[in-house]
Design an enzyme around this catalytic site. Structure first.
Site, short mmCIF file in Angstrom:
data_model
loop_
_atom_site.label_atom_id
_atom_site.label_comp_id
_atom_site.label_asym_id
_atom_site.label_seq_id
_atom_site.Cartn_x
_atom_site.Cartn_y
_atom_site.Cartn_z
N SER A 198 0.83 -1.21 0.00
CA SER A 198 0.00 0.00 0.00
C SER A 198 0.86 1.25 0.00
CB SER A 198 -0.90 0.00 1.24
OG SER A 198 -1.53 1.26 1.41
N TYR A 257 -2.71 -0.14 9.92
CA TYR A 257 -2.84 -0.73 8.59
C TYR A 257 -1.54 -0.58 7.82
CZ TYR A 257 -4.02 -1.03 3.64
OH TYR A 257 -4.00 -1.35 2.31
#
Length: 324
Positions: free
Chosen positions: A128, A155
């Site tokens: 990501s 995350y």
């Protein structure tokens, strides 16, 4: 030989599986169908795939290492595209242990299965843009060799940890890997937790939308077809054995949040009622991908601007939800 796609009932997973099937691949999809967002959307994606010849869907939690390992051994895939993960920056603050299981134990489970698959040509996995953290200069484009040591959400930390685990396994066991740092992906069949999706629902319902960061945030919005082009290009070009290659995959141009909202308003034919809020914990001010390495490897050339992509999403949304 098959390609295994984890997270196949997800947004990117469904579109990628369709592309692989269209070119004659056999695809084994794996998904746990969690209820992080409306399971009916995931079920509809899966049902769409299950009408296709050459596709098999397996309901499984990839963190169950023994079961996933048996699946990989049974199918002896030529490649695995690992997209399954617990997504969401803000959700990670409220539900941290969901990320431990999906993003850490799940990634490790995939790596363990891969090292026992001697004919595996390539593991491609989703990282990501969040790993870059929040720092100045985002508008110039994040580069893969930029520091990724100060994540601002759990995350992001779990996605960076996945990259580091992959570096270790590439060195220890030799199978080629590519980690793709996805920037903001959007389009038909997208995730309801994404801003463009929730804004569409609220604007059509006449509800106010919350505009965080006082509307000053910017994101590298990347249309799903462009993302799939990049993933397939990478899949077909594995690095040398023992390598864990990291590549950005995005549109290469940041778009302001207010530009995105104005584009949605035009596509919907309605003006949003906006409530401006400060930045939320875990959010970053801006993201932009430097995709020069991906271009060098694959010839990647994103083509769809938000002026074209967001109306395509709106058309899908109206059809899928019967919204006027």
């Amino acid at each position: 030989m098959a390609v295994i796609v984890t997270g196949a009932a997800g947004f990117v997973g469904m579109h990628l599986s369709e592309r692989l099937l269209a070119r004659g691949e056999r695809v084994v999809g794996v998904d746990s169908f969690t209820d992080y967002y409306d399971p009916r959307l995931k079920a509809a994606r899966a049902a769409r795939l299950e009408t296709r010849e050459g596709f098999d869907m397996v309901r499984m939690d990839i963190a169950e290492a023994a079961a996933f390992g048996d699946l990989v051994k049974a199918h002896a895939p030529r490649a695995i595209v690992h997209l399954a993960a617990q997504a969401g920056v803000r959700y990670s603050i409220e539900n941290p242990f969901a990320y431990e299981r999906s993003n850490l134990a799940g990634h490790l489970s995939v790596l363990e299965a891969c090292r026992r698959c001697p004919d595996l040509e390539h593991l491609v996995y989703a990282s990501s843009s969040s790993v870059y953290g929040d720092r100045p200069g985002a508008g110039e484009g994040f580069r893969e060799d930029d520091a990724a040591a100060e994540p601002v959400s759990l995350y992001a930390a779990t996605k960076r940890a996945g990259e580091l685990m992959s570096f270790a396994y590439a060195k220890l066991y030799g199978f080629p890997q590519t980690g793709l740092r996805f920037f903001t992906v959007y389009g038909p069949w997208g995730r309801p937790d994404m801003a463009y999706f929730s804004f569409t629902r609220k604007i059509l319902a006449g509800e106010p939308i919350e505009v965080f960061g006082q509307g000053e945030m910017a994101r590298d919005f990347t249309y799903i077809d462009d993302i799939v082009d990049g993933v397939v290009g990478v899949l077909d070009r594995p690095p040398e054995r023992g390598a864990n290659r990291i590549l950005n995959i995005g549109g290469g141009r940041p778009e302001g949040l207010m530009t995105m909202i104005a584009t949605l308003e035009a596509a919907l034919g309605r003006e949003a009622r906006k409530v401006f809020r400060p930045m939320q914990p875990g959010d970053v001010t801006a993201t932009c991908a430097d995709v020069s390495r991906l271009v060098e490897v694959t010839g990647y050339a994103p083509r769809v601007p938000i002026a074209q992509g967001l109306p395509a999403f709106v058309n899908w949304y109206r059809t899928f939800y019967g919204a006027s």
